[in-house]
Write an enzyme that holds these catalytic residues in place. Sequence first.
Site, PDB file in Angstrom:
ATOM      1  CB  SER A   1      43.509  24.453  -3.223  1.00  0.00           C
ATOM      2  OG  SER A   1      41.972  23.267  -3.858  1.00  0.00           O
TER       3      SER A   1
ATOM      4  CG  ASP B   1      35.498  27.404  -2.981  1.00  0.00           C
ATOM      5  OD1 ASP B   1      35.491  26.140  -3.857  1.00  0.00           O
ATOM      6  OD2 ASP B   1      36.299  27.694  -3.173  1.00  0.00           O
TER       7      ASP B   1
ATOM      8  CG  HIS C   1      38.289  26.369  -5.846  1.00  0.00           C
ATOM      9  ND1 HIS C   1      38.373  25.944  -4.492  1.00  0.00           N
ATOM     10  CD2 HIS C   1      39.228  25.169  -5.976  1.00  0.00           C
ATOM     11  CE1 HIS C   1      39.928  25.039  -4.175  1.00  0.00           C
ATOM     12  NE2 HIS C   1      40.817  25.033  -5.137  1.00  0.00           N
TER      13      HIS C   1
END
Lengths: 338, 338
Positions: free
Chosen positions: B132, B285, B314
């Site tokens: 991320s 995701d 995610h």
Amino acid sequence: MPEPTSIEIFELGDFQLSTGFTLNNAKLAYRTHGSLNEAKDNAVLFPHFLAGSPDSLEMYIGEGRPFDPRKYFIILPGLFGGGLSSSPSNTSIPFNQGNFPDTHIADDVIAQHRLLTEKFGIQQLKLVLGWSVGALQTYEWAVRFPDMVKRAASIAGAPKPSPWTVLWLRTVIEEPIIADPGWNNGFYTDPQAVQAGLRRVGHGAAMTLPQVGFYRDELWRSIGFSSVDDFVARFWEAFWLPLDPNNLVAQARKTRTADPSGGGDIAEALGRIKAEMFVYAFTGDRMFQPEECKVDSQRIPNAKFEEIGGVSGHLTTFGLTEKDRQVMDEILTKLLTD
Amino acid sequence: MPEPTSIEIFELGDFQLSTGFTLNNAKLAYRTHGSLNEAKDNAVLFPHFLAGSPDSLEMYIGEGRPFDPRKYFIILPGLFGGGLSSSPSNTSIPFNQGNFPDTHIADDVIAQHRLLTEKFGIQQLKLVLGWSVGALQTYEWAVRFPDMVKRAASIAGAPKPSPWTVLWLRTVIEEPIIADPGWNNGFYTDPQAVQAGLRRVGHGAAMTLPQVGFYRDELWRSIGFSSVDDFVARFWEAFWLPLDPNNLVAQARKTRTADPSGGGDIAEALGRIKAEMFVYAFTGDRMFQPEECKVDSQRIPNAKFEEIGGVSGHLTTFGLTEKDRQVMDEILTKLLTD
């Protein structure tokens, strides 16, 4: 063929809501196209989606459109809380604004049933259809009045919202509004005092309603916007800003509690449906996921399920792209092909 | 093997940000595990994700864990705005709280580079990795200092956020916070004055981070929650409530502007990467969609792309389920297998 009517009001009198409150002088707003034939067997009931109105559905009605008023009597009812029927925005004390009682989808359907039977003497509907919250009403109709619904269609919808959709209603619709200081417990003097909150509703909708890939592929270009921010402002904020905040919260809460089984066994409730039912789902619709719609359809004795891909997920029902409009037209046209 | 250090501070002095402001007495917080070998070729840099901290990554470090401190010197730097390095919450006037200047991911990487070269004399990193926002830093490292990164891994990440992710950062992180009346332009006296906004951040995250199907399949049951509401309160609200609102807004804004090409040609920028690079994406995701991660990897001269399914989108990086933890461990372990 008569001209379509303006919004008309069916007076429900003192209407007892399923939440236990009684609305005095309750009103059901509706609009019709075409005329009821002598056999009273050409009626199509077409309730609207959250944040919509009878007018939102007009684009599908007309000569050469899926619902031809020369053949069908099309009734477009307004939701309680939709702004035309009894709503927070048009009800007097003690149920004005932030104190409007919760209503259920069942209340809407019961009021619509009274309109059809008392006003028009309709015994059976040729078709009930709707998408999203319109589909919630369609399921409620098919379960509650099984003998009265000959055919029904749920498009991007379900009998009750999924757990994700419940979270969405809270997070995207209710919370941005009620967190706005202008909300004032629902007792604002001007709905535009809550416009920052309404804009944020638009942002949440922009984030969650288009299909995955919409922003990656810059599909906003093909529908007349120059950037993501332009699309968010001119489409999404513009969509929500004219709406009354209390009305939206009322609709969101009503949607959360929709359940034609009344808290019972949903499979059993769907099993009581007698209508020939069509269940359409769109690939990439996170709100009403095709896998879930398919399970719904399997619980109905006479249902056909179809998943349609290559369209804009839940946004398909907005008909923003040529392909989406074409698919919507095809679905609606097929529904009245015997 | 030395014990892992507590949080240490590398003094950056008067640090010029890419936004044009100078932070006096700027601080880079970091934690290390293991020790740098004589050849200085066993360093692993592991920056953290949005709303994380060096401590968030400790679970992957230890004997028998993917990063063994007996073999590697693992450096966990804190983000500007993360609360330990210079941040709105710990900086004095004029840059305190709501007036902390915007920082870029490039500023973080430049500060980390100074730590590695000035403090430790490291010439090359064996591995830079992150997920991320940690992956944004990883890409910035690989593009900005290509000779210094031997191997790099982006996990559920990208060189820059997608348009959807930009919309997410605004809608889910920034707006619920800055719409809270307690926000007071960022000059609250107690971060908990903004807790209603922080809870709403949690609701947006709960709605968007788990994979499609998470709520349908009631996967919250398997990780110790008794209802969706219980999961939202005890996991998602609890995750965000301890964090400083200004720090979160600073991190969200920084994430929005991440771009290792500095506004130039991203394909050309990625083409300059010399590292052997691993790009991992998780099916479902929405934040860093596998299709998009694959395109990133194709622009890198020496990259391997892998999409991993059957995990939590995610949310996989949170390691909430046994399967997610296993996949994360496998990925991280492979990264140091020559």
